[in-house]
Design a protein around this motif. Structure first.
Motif, PDB file in Angstrom:
ATOM      1  N   ASN A 190     -51.392  67.534  44.499  1.00  0.00           N
ATOM      2  CA  ASN A 190     -50.373  67.417  45.537  1.00  0.00           C
ATOM      3  C   ASN A 190     -49.185  68.299  45.183  1.00  0.00           C
ATOM      4  O   ASN A 190     -49.124  68.890  44.105  1.00  0.00           O
ATOM      5  CB  ASN A 190     -49.955  65.957  45.790  1.00  0.00           C
ATOM      6  N   GLU A 191     -48.261  68.390  46.117  1.00  0.00           N
ATOM      7  CA  GLU A 191     -47.103  69.274  45.971  1.00  0.00           C
ATOM      8  C   GLU A 191     -45.854  68.521  46.418  1.00  0.00           C
ATOM      9  O   GLU A 191     -45.818  67.952  47.511  1.00  0.00           O
ATOM     10  CB  GLU A 191     -47.295  70.537  46.818  1.00  0.00           C
ATOM     11  N   TRP A 192     -44.837  68.508  45.538  1.00  0.00           N
ATOM     12  CA  TRP A 192     -43.616  67.761  45.822  1.00  0.00           C
ATOM     13  C   TRP A 192     -42.414  68.679  45.973  1.00  0.00           C
ATOM     14  O   TRP A 192     -42.205  69.600  45.182  1.00  0.00           O
ATOM     15  CB  TRP A 192     -43.322  66.772  44.690  1.00  0.00           C
ATOM     16  N   GLY A 193     -41.631  68.402  47.005  1.00  0.00           N
ATOM     17  CA  GLY A 193     -40.281  68.916  47.083  1.00  0.00           C
ATOM     18  C   GLY A 193     -39.368  67.860  46.474  1.00  0.00           C
ATOM     19  O   GLY A 193     -39.827  66.938  45.805  1.00  0.00           O
ATOM     20  N   PRO A 194     -38.059  67.934  46.690  1.00  0.00           N
ATOM     21  CA  PRO A 194     -37.147  66.903  46.183  1.00  0.00           C
ATOM     22  C   PRO A 194     -37.203  65.638  47.046  1.00  0.00           C
ATOM     23  O   PRO A 194     -36.432  65.468  47.985  1.00  0.00           O
ATOM     24  CB  PRO A 194     -35.780  67.581  46.257  1.00  0.00           C
ATOM     25  N   GLY A 195     -38.156  64.770  46.733  1.00  0.00           N
ATOM     26  CA  GLY A 195     -38.327  63.539  47.493  1.00  0.00           C
ATOM     27  C   GLY A 195     -39.290  63.654  48.643  1.00  0.00           C
ATOM     28  O   GLY A 195     -39.514  62.682  49.364  1.00  0.00           O
ATOM     29  N   THR A 196     -39.872  64.817  48.827  1.00  0.00           N
ATOM     30  CA  THR A 196     -40.778  65.035  49.957  1.00  0.00           C
ATOM     31  C   THR A 196     -42.132  65.553  49.478  1.00  0.00           C
ATOM     32  O   THR A 196     -42.209  66.322  48.520  1.00  0.00           O
ATOM     33  CB  THR A 196     -40.196  66.086  50.922  1.00  0.00           C
ATOM     34  N   LEU A 197     -43.185  65.094  50.165  1.00  0.00           N
ATOM     35  CA  LEU A 197     -44.480  65.727  50.005  1.00  0.00           C
ATOM     36  C   LEU A 197     -44.525  66.965  50.887  1.00  0.00           C
ATOM     37  O   LEU A 197     -43.945  66.971  51.978  1.00  0.00           O
ATOM     38  CB  LEU A 197     -45.595  64.772  50.432  1.00  0.00           C
ATOM     39  N   ILE A 198     -45.195  67.988  50.421  1.00  0.00           N
ATOM     40  CA  ILE A 198     -45.352  69.214  51.205  1.00  0.00           C
ATOM     41  C   ILE A 198     -46.826  69.388  51.496  1.00  0.00           C
ATOM     42  O   ILE A 198     -47.668  69.289  50.595  1.00  0.00           O
ATOM     43  CB  ILE A 198     -44.774  70.423  50.455  1.00  0.00           C
ATOM     44  N   SER A 199     -47.146  69.616  52.765  1.00  0.00           N
ATOM     45  CA  SER A 199     -48.542  69.656  53.184  1.00  0.00           C
ATOM     46  C   SER A 199     -48.823  70.913  53.995  1.00  0.00           C
ATOM     47  O   SER A 199     -48.054  71.268  54.894  1.00  0.00           O
ATOM     48  CB  SER A 199     -48.869  68.414  54.028  1.00  0.00           C
ATOM     49  N   ASP A 200     -49.910  71.583  53.652  1.00  0.00           N
ATOM     50  CA  ASP A 200     -50.346  72.737  54.432  1.00  0.00           C
ATOM     51  C   ASP A 200     -51.099  72.252  55.664  1.00  0.00           C
ATOM     52  O   ASP A 200     -52.162  71.643  55.553  1.00  0.00           O
ATOM     53  CB  ASP A 200     -51.263  73.641  53.604  1.00  0.00           C
ATOM     54  N   ILE A 201     -50.527  72.494  56.831  1.00  0.00           N
ATOM     55  CA  ILE A 201     -51.172  72.166  58.094  1.00  0.00           C
ATOM     56  C   ILE A 201     -51.726  73.470  58.667  1.00  0.00           C
ATOM     57  O   ILE A 201     -51.294  74.549  58.297  1.00  0.00           O
ATOM     58  CB  ILE A 201     -50.159  71.534  59.082  1.00  0.00           C
ATOM     59  N   LYS A 202     -52.656  73.370  59.601  1.00  0.00           N
ATOM     60  CA  LYS A 202     -53.253  74.615  60.099  1.00  0.00           C
ATOM     61  C   LYS A 202     -52.254  75.484  60.856  1.00  0.00           C
ATOM     62  O   LYS A 202     -52.488  76.676  61.056  1.00  0.00           O
ATOM     63  CB  LYS A 202     -54.473  74.319  60.975  1.00  0.00           C
ATOM     64  N   ILE A 203     -51.141  74.880  61.293  1.00  0.00           N
ATOM     65  CA  ILE A 203     -50.061  75.674  61.886  1.00  0.00           C
ATOM     66  C   ILE A 203     -48.809  75.416  61.054  1.00  0.00           C
ATOM     67  O   ILE A 203     -48.110  74.429  61.253  1.00  0.00           O
ATOM     68  CB  ILE A 203     -49.781  75.292  63.351  1.00  0.00           C
ATOM     69  N   GLY A 204     -48.530  76.287  60.098  1.00  0.00           N
ATOM     70  CA  GLY A 204     -47.320  76.144  59.308  1.00  0.00           C
ATOM     71  C   GLY A 204     -47.423  75.075  58.240  1.00  0.00           C
ATOM     72  O   GLY A 204     -48.473  74.506  57.981  1.00  0.00           O
ATOM     73  N   LYS A 205     -46.277  74.812  57.607  1.00  0.00           N
ATOM     74  CA  LYS A 205     -46.188  73.793  56.568  1.00  0.00           C
ATOM     75  C   LYS A 205     -45.362  72.631  57.076  1.00  0.00           C
ATOM     76  O   LYS A 205     -44.380  72.814  57.781  1.00  0.00           O
ATOM     77  CB  LYS A 205     -45.534  74.372  55.304  1.00  0.00           C
ATOM     78  N   ALA A 206     -45.775  71.421  56.686  1.00  0.00           N
ATOM     79  CA  ALA A 206     -45.025  70.228  57.043  1.00  0.00           C
ATOM     80  C   ALA A 206     -44.475  69.588  55.775  1.00  0.00           C
ATOM     81  O   ALA A 206     -45.034  69.743  54.691  1.00  0.00           O
ATOM     82  CB  ALA A 206     -45.913  69.239  57.791  1.00  0.00           C
ATOM     83  N   PHE A 207     -43.371  68.866  55.912  1.00  0.00           N
ATOM     84  CA  PHE A 207     -42.872  68.070  54.797  1.00  0.00           C
ATOM     85  C   PHE A 207     -42.584  66.669  55.304  1.00  0.00           C
ATOM     86  O   PHE A 207     -42.243  66.454  56.467  1.00  0.00           O
ATOM     87  CB  PHE A 207     -41.631  68.704  54.149  1.00  0.00           C
ATOM     88  N   GLY A 208     -42.743  65.693  54.431  1.00  0.00           N
ATOM     89  CA  GLY A 208     -42.540  64.301  54.821  1.00  0.00           C
ATOM     90  C   GLY A 208     -43.041  63.393  53.726  1.00  0.00           C
ATOM     91  O   GLY A 208     -42.813  63.640  52.545  1.00  0.00           O
ATOM     92  N   HIS A 209     -43.763  62.336  54.145  1.00  0.00           N
ATOM     93  CA  HIS A 209     -44.269  61.403  53.145  1.00  0.00           C
ATOM     94  C   HIS A 209     -45.361  60.534  53.744  1.00  0.00           C
ATOM     95  O   HIS A 209     -45.332  60.189  54.928  1.00  0.00           O
ATOM     96  CB  HIS A 209     -43.153  60.498  52.613  1.00  0.00           C
ATOM     97  N   SER A 210     -46.326  60.207  52.886  1.00  0.00           N
ATOM     98  CA  SER A 210     -47.346  59.215  53.233  1.00  0.00           C
ATOM     99  C   SER A 210     -46.957  57.884  52.624  1.00  0.00           C
ATOM    100  O   SER A 210     -46.203  57.828  51.649  1.00  0.00           O
ATOM    101  CB  SER A 210     -48.713  59.639  52.671  1.00  0.00           C
ATOM    102  N   GLY A 211     -47.502  56.806  53.177  1.00  0.00           N
ATOM    103  CA  GLY A 211     -47.256  55.487  52.631  1.00  0.00           C
ATOM    104  C   GLY A 211     -48.556  54.731  52.464  1.00  0.00           C
ATOM    105  O   GLY A 211     -49.523  54.965  53.195  1.00  0.00           O
ATOM    106  N   ALA A 212     -48.568  53.830  51.481  1.00  0.00           N
ATOM    107  CA  ALA A 212     -49.756  53.025  51.241  1.00  0.00           C
ATOM    108  C   ALA A 212     -50.145  52.268  52.500  1.00  0.00           C
ATOM    109  O   ALA A 212     -49.295  51.791  53.247  1.00  0.00           O
ATOM    110  CB  ALA A 212     -49.514  52.043  50.093  1.00  0.00           C
ATOM    111  N   GLY A 213     -51.443  52.199  52.735  1.00  0.00           N
ATOM    112  CA  GLY A 213     -51.928  51.492  53.912  1.00  0.00           C
ATOM    113  C   GLY A 213     -52.144  52.384  55.104  1.00  0.00           C
ATOM    114  O   GLY A 213     -52.690  51.966  56.113  1.00  0.00           O
ATOM    115  N   GLY A 214     -51.690  53.660  55.016  1.00  0.00           N
ATOM    116  CA  GLY A 214     -51.936  54.598  56.100  1.00  0.00           C
ATOM    117  C   GLY A 214     -50.708  55.008  56.885  1.00  0.00           C
ATOM    118  O   GLY A 214     -50.823  55.685  57.906  1.00  0.00           O
TER     119      GLY A 214
END
Length: 318
Positions: free
Chosen positions: A247-271
């Motif tokens: 995985n890849e972390w910013g300062p408090g954020t997960l960074i995710s490669d989406i098929k259109i650009g990059k997204a940042f945010g967070h996942s949580g347990a349970g979905g």
């Protein structure tokens, strides 16, 4: 927001704001290291209880006494039950109004922006909350469980009597490991920010939508563009020592490669999910009251909805 206001710096050591944090070799941990899961403290020494979280000073003491689980500076691992609580103590230490994270979120997000996110839900809002329910797994979801490397490692390790970091995280959760206790309004009133926030999908989408569109809403600023750029900038990436996946972390954020650009945010347990895509200027959220074992964007319900969202965006761009 506190960094944006000059009250906190990512590059300063945590002990500048919270001297007690420096115990057990943690004195050189910076704020940036802490919020990008490099402080090696995915769980505290003391087994967690509801009463610890009811007493903010006691919680701060328990966190400060935590012993690192690997050599600091040698990698990162998801601080499952501690990250947001560390942030809550830092907020309290530097905020001129001495607010906890839950109070800060209420005053700075819920009131001015209508962002429906709460850490410690007021009892008068409990009537709006969907009751937590046991999931009923379909055949495809059972396949998902079997394919989940974290769960496989957890169950195999338990059978072998091994103690992985993740096994220790689960054991340390104690009475907080039962999410269905949140059906009791007295428990949902307690601030347990790393695990038991209460939000609507609209609230998450609104927060991340504001961040994806420059940081202000109706001429009221939430964050500066510079602060948003920092949130989407990678701090560390690679194999996570706790959840055992890349995985890849910013300062408090997960960074995710989406098929259109990059997204940042967070996942949580349970979905649960909340993400911003600044390239497309969209924010989106997903919440469920039937938690599954999904972690870090691998929930099939969420992934199907995300695919539909991006398909719609692509069709609009044609």
């Amino acid at each position: 927001m506190l960094v944006d206001r000059g009250l906190l710096s990512y590059d300063e050591k945590v002990v500048k704001y919270w001297p007690e944090f420096g115990k057990h070799g943690k004195e050189n941990v910076t704020v940036k290291m802490l919020v990008s899961h490099q402080a090696a403290i995915p769980f505290p020494n003391e087994t967690l209880t509801w009463d610890i979280f009811r007493d903010h000073e006691k919680l701060a003491g328990v966190l400060a006494d935590s012993v690192p689980q690997w050599e600091i500076g040698t990698g990162h691992g998801y601080h499952t039950m501690t990250m947001a609580s560390f942030c809550s103590v830092l907020v309290y230490k530097v905020d001129p109004k001495r607010r906890t994270l839950g109070q800060f979120v209420h005053d700075e997000l819920y009131v001015p922006f209508g962002i429906d996110i709460h850490f410690g839900l007021p009892k008068e809002l409990f009537h709006r909350v969907a009751r937590m329910e046991e999931p009923k797994y379909t055949a495809s979801q059972w396949v998902e469980l079997v394919r989940n490397p974290l769960l496989r490692a957890f169950f195999l390790g338990s059978l072998r009597g091994e103690e992985s970091i993740w096994n220790k995280v689960i054991r340390n959760m104690g009475e907080l490991s039962d999410p269905y206790r949140l059906n009791d309004p007295d428990n949902r009133m307690v601030e347990v920010p790393s695990a038991f926030g209460t939000a609507t999908a609209d609230g998450l989408a609104r927060l991340y939508g504001i961040l994806a569109n420059g940081g202000d809403l109706n001429r009221t600023k939430l964050l500066s563009k510079a602060a948003i750029n920092t949130l989407k900038t990678s701090v560390i990436k690679g194999m996570d020592k706790v959840v055992m996946k890349e995985n890849e972390w910013g300062p408090g954020t997960l960074i995710s490669d989406i098929k259109i650009g990059k997204a940042f945010g967070h996942s949580g347990a349970g979905g649960q999910e909340g993400w911003a895509n600044p390239e497309l200027k969209i924010g989106y959220g997903f919440v469920t009251n039937t938690p599954t074992v999904s972690l870090s964007e691998n929930g099939q319900r969420y992934l199907l909805l995300r695919k539909s969202l991006y398909d719609c965006v692509q069709n609009l761009k044609k």
